[in-house]
Design a protein around this motif. Structure first.
Motif, PDB file in Angstrom:
ATOM      1  N   TYR A  51      -4.922   0.132  -6.739  1.00 17.09           N
ATOM      2  CA  TYR A  51      -5.670   0.922  -5.750  1.00 17.09           C
ATOM      3  C   TYR A  51      -7.139   1.012  -6.144  1.00 17.09           C
ATOM      4  O   TYR A  51      -8.044   0.836  -5.323  1.00 17.09           O
ATOM      5  CB  TYR A  51      -5.123   2.354  -5.665  1.00 17.09           C
ATOM      6  CG  TYR A  51      -3.802   2.518  -4.959  1.00 17.09           C
ATOM      7  CD1 TYR A  51      -3.510   1.847  -3.772  1.00 17.09           C
ATOM      8  CD2 TYR A  51      -2.838   3.395  -5.462  1.00 17.09           C
ATOM      9  CE1 TYR A  51      -2.299   2.022  -3.113  1.00 17.09           C
ATOM     10  CE2 TYR A  51      -1.618   3.586  -4.802  1.00 17.09           C
ATOM     11  CZ  TYR A  51      -1.357   2.898  -3.630  1.00 17.09           C
ATOM     12  OH  TYR A  51      -0.165   3.090  -2.991  1.00 17.09           O
ATOM     13  N   ARG A  58     -14.036  -3.088  -2.388  1.00 20.53           N
ATOM     14  CA  ARG A  58     -14.373  -2.749  -1.008  1.00 20.53           C
ATOM     15  C   ARG A  58     -15.698  -1.989  -0.906  1.00 20.53           C
ATOM     16  O   ARG A  58     -16.495  -2.215  -0.009  1.00 20.53           O
ATOM     17  CB  ARG A  58     -13.217  -1.915  -0.436  1.00 20.53           C
ATOM     18  CG  ARG A  58     -13.440  -1.340   0.932  1.00 20.53           C
ATOM     19  CD  ARG A  58     -13.142  -2.349   2.029  1.00 20.53           C
ATOM     20  NE  ARG A  58     -13.264  -1.695   3.307  1.00 20.53           N
ATOM     21  CZ  ARG A  58     -12.239  -1.158   3.977  1.00 20.53           C
ATOM     22  NH1 ARG A  58     -11.028  -1.233   3.492  1.00 20.53           N
ATOM     23  NH2 ARG A  58     -12.435  -0.586   5.140  1.00 20.53           N
ATOM     24  N   LYS A 160      -5.001   5.519   3.136  1.00 18.84           N
ATOM     25  CA  LYS A 160      -3.927   5.648   4.117  1.00 18.84           C
ATOM     26  C   LYS A 160      -2.709   4.878   3.638  1.00 18.84           C
ATOM     27  O   LYS A 160      -2.758   4.168   2.633  1.00 18.84           O
ATOM     28  CB  LYS A 160      -4.418   5.116   5.464  1.00 18.84           C
ATOM     29  CG  LYS A 160      -5.560   5.970   6.018  1.00 18.84           C
ATOM     30  CD  LYS A 160      -6.129   5.400   7.280  1.00 18.84           C
ATOM     31  CE  LYS A 160      -5.210   5.693   8.457  1.00 18.84           C
ATOM     32  NZ  LYS A 160      -5.798   5.206   9.717  1.00 18.84           N
ATOM     33  N   LYS A 161      -1.638   5.017   4.388  1.00 17.98           N
ATOM     34  CA  LYS A 161      -0.393   4.376   3.986  1.00 17.98           C
ATOM     35  C   LYS A 161      -0.581   2.855   3.891  1.00 17.98           C
ATOM     36  O   LYS A 161      -1.257   2.253   4.720  1.00 17.98           O
ATOM     37  CB  LYS A 161       0.687   4.690   5.026  1.00 17.98           C
ATOM     38  CG  LYS A 161       2.063   4.527   4.448  1.00 17.98           C
ATOM     39  CD  LYS A 161       3.127   5.014   5.387  1.00 17.98           C
ATOM     40  CE  LYS A 161       4.441   4.658   4.726  1.00 17.98           C
ATOM     41  NZ  LYS A 161       5.583   5.179   5.338  1.00 17.98           N
ATOM     42  N   GLY A 162       0.026   2.270   2.869  1.00 18.71           N
ATOM     43  CA  GLY A 162      -0.131   0.821   2.701  1.00 18.71           C
ATOM     44  C   GLY A 162      -1.321   0.542   1.793  1.00 18.71           C
ATOM     45  O   GLY A 162      -2.245   1.342   1.675  1.00 18.71           O
ATOM     46  N   TYR A 163      -1.299  -0.583   1.166  1.00 11.92           N
ATOM     47  CA  TYR A 163      -2.288  -0.930   0.157  1.00 11.92           C
ATOM     48  C   TYR A 163      -3.588  -1.412   0.807  1.00 11.92           C
ATOM     49  O   TYR A 163      -3.569  -2.257   1.694  1.00 11.92           O
ATOM     50  CB  TYR A 163      -1.670  -2.016  -0.724  1.00 11.92           C
ATOM     51  CG  TYR A 163      -2.580  -2.589  -1.760  1.00 11.92           C
ATOM     52  CD1 TYR A 163      -3.053  -1.809  -2.798  1.00 11.92           C
ATOM     53  CD2 TYR A 163      -2.964  -3.928  -1.706  1.00 11.92           C
ATOM     54  CE1 TYR A 163      -3.889  -2.335  -3.756  1.00 11.92           C
ATOM     55  CE2 TYR A 163      -3.791  -4.469  -2.661  1.00 11.92           C
ATOM     56  CZ  TYR A 163      -4.256  -3.669  -3.681  1.00 11.92           C
ATOM     57  OH  TYR A 163      -5.081  -4.192  -4.622  1.00 11.92           O
ATOM     58  N   ASN A 165      -5.704   0.261   2.740  1.00 13.56           N
ATOM     59  CA  ASN A 165      -6.059   0.853   4.039  1.00 13.56           C
ATOM     60  C   ASN A 165      -6.821   2.152   3.820  1.00 13.56           C
ATOM     61  O   ASN A 165      -6.350   3.025   3.107  1.00 13.56           O
ATOM     62  CB  ASN A 165      -4.792   1.173   4.864  1.00 13.56           C
ATOM     63  CG  ASN A 165      -4.100  -0.093   5.308  1.00 13.56           C
ATOM     64  OD1 ASN A 165      -4.741  -1.097   5.547  1.00 13.56           O
ATOM     65  ND2 ASN A 165      -2.779  -0.044   5.392  1.00 13.56           N
ATOM     66  N   TYR A 166      -7.974   2.256   4.465  1.00 13.56           N
ATOM     67  CA  TYR A 166      -8.816   3.439   4.262  1.00 13.56           C
ATOM     68  C   TYR A 166      -9.324   3.976   5.598  1.00 13.56           C
ATOM     69  O   TYR A 166      -9.585   3.205   6.518  1.00 13.56           O
ATOM     70  CB  TYR A 166     -10.060   3.086   3.425  1.00 13.56           C
ATOM     71  CG  TYR A 166      -9.758   2.397   2.125  1.00 13.56           C
ATOM     72  CD1 TYR A 166      -9.349   3.121   1.003  1.00 13.56           C
ATOM     73  CD2 TYR A 166      -9.884   1.009   2.002  1.00 13.56           C
ATOM     74  CE1 TYR A 166      -9.074   2.478  -0.201  1.00 13.56           C
ATOM     75  CE2 TYR A 166      -9.606   0.369   0.805  1.00 13.56           C
ATOM     76  CZ  TYR A 166      -9.202   1.109  -0.295  1.00 13.56           C
ATOM     77  OH  TYR A 166      -8.926   0.476  -1.481  1.00 13.56           O
TER      78      TYR A 166
END
Length: 293
Positions: A51, A58, A160-163, A165-166
């Motif tokens: 993460y 990013r 957010k849910k899932g790798y 995701n923001y």
């Protein structure tokens, strides 16, 4: 990138517990927990690293700080003894990972920050205030309470849910998505409370009513000034719970004046590859080496 200014430093403030817990529970529900050959559980630390490195890639920080809670006793538990009183103990497989993850953060050359008596949120709020004059600040967390920190220089990045995701919150995105200002996040919590932090707000007022009141009146002060205009039942609920309304709002407020000093040049993002590789070898994270570029 939202909220950035050309040529300025960029500080990433990491909510360490938010990342570690998310990483642990994202993998532990399968029942099979990643361990080293010596049997040490490392699934949370492994996920934390993924993460974290994804966020670095990013958001491209020049500086990074990682903040941690320092035990469950804080000034908030002194104000309200039931604060977070509903939280279960950390799972046994997660407990040894609290120290391990800080060792990994150390190996990245990043300061681990935590102040006894305060939460990580308060350290993050304080550091954001301290450094947003010199740097664009990005707060990486899963905690929507942090949205109160958003301003022109502070962007809150919600995982957010899932790798990978923001949701990237600037003042304009917060207004567009929720029709709220950062300050209204605090008043909203005062009215509706927070079940995850275990404080009640005004009994009988849920999110829907709280949002409606905020849209109509803007602040708790304004709501209290206009009590006669409210419906009889909502007015009665607020009047019956005035003390808890004020206490809940206070519990929801992130402190930005924690006794904490950390100069920007102490948290430069500058990996020493061999230090990180040594740590990854020790934890048998061979597959993550390629992420450090």
């Amino acid at each position: 990138m939202n909220g950035t200014h050309e040529g300025r430093e960029r500080l990433l403030l990491v909510d360490g517990m938010a990342l570690l817990f998310r990483a642990y529970f994202a993998t532990s529900f399968t029942g099979s927990i990643r361990r080293t050959s010596a049997g040490i559980p490392v699934n949370g630390v492994h996920g934390f690293v993924r993460y974290f490195l994804d966020a670095v890639k990013r958001f491209g920080p020049t500086h990074v700080i990682c903040c941690w809670d320092m035990g469950s006793t804080t000034f908030r538990t002194e104000q309200f003894s039931d604060y977070k009183g509903n939280r279960p103990d950390a799972p046994d497989d997660l407990k040894p990972q609290f120290d391990l993850v800080k060792e990994v953060v150390d190996s990245f050359g990043i300061p681990n920050v935590g102040i006894v008596g305060y939460e990580a949120d308060d350290c993050i709020g304080t550091l954001a205030r301290l450094h947003s004059g010199a740097a664009d600040v990005f707060v990486l967390t899963g905690d929507h309470d942090m949205l109160q920190l958003v301003n022109e220089r502070v962007t809150v990045v919600i995982m957010k849910k899932g790798y990978g995701n923001y949701a990237v919150y600037t003042p304009s995105f917060l207004l567009e998505e929720r029709n709220l200002t950062p300050a209204q996040i605090i008043d909203l919590k005062g009215l509706m409370g927070d079940t995850s932090d275990n404080y009640p707000g005004v009994k009988g007022i849920g999110e829907k009513t709280a949002l409606k009141l905020m849209q109509e009146y803007g602040t708790i002060e304004n709501i209290l000034d206009n009590l006669p205009q409210l419906s009889k039942s909502i007015r009665a609920k607020i009047e019956a719970d005035l003390d808890m309304l004020h206490l809940s709002r206070d519990l929801a407020t992130i402190r930005c004046d924690v006794p904490l000093e950390l100069a920007l040049d102490q948290c430069l993002w500058k990996l020493n590859r061999s230090t990180v590789e040594t740590k990854f070898d020790e934890l048998e994270f061979g597959s993550l080496v390629k992420m450090i570029g």
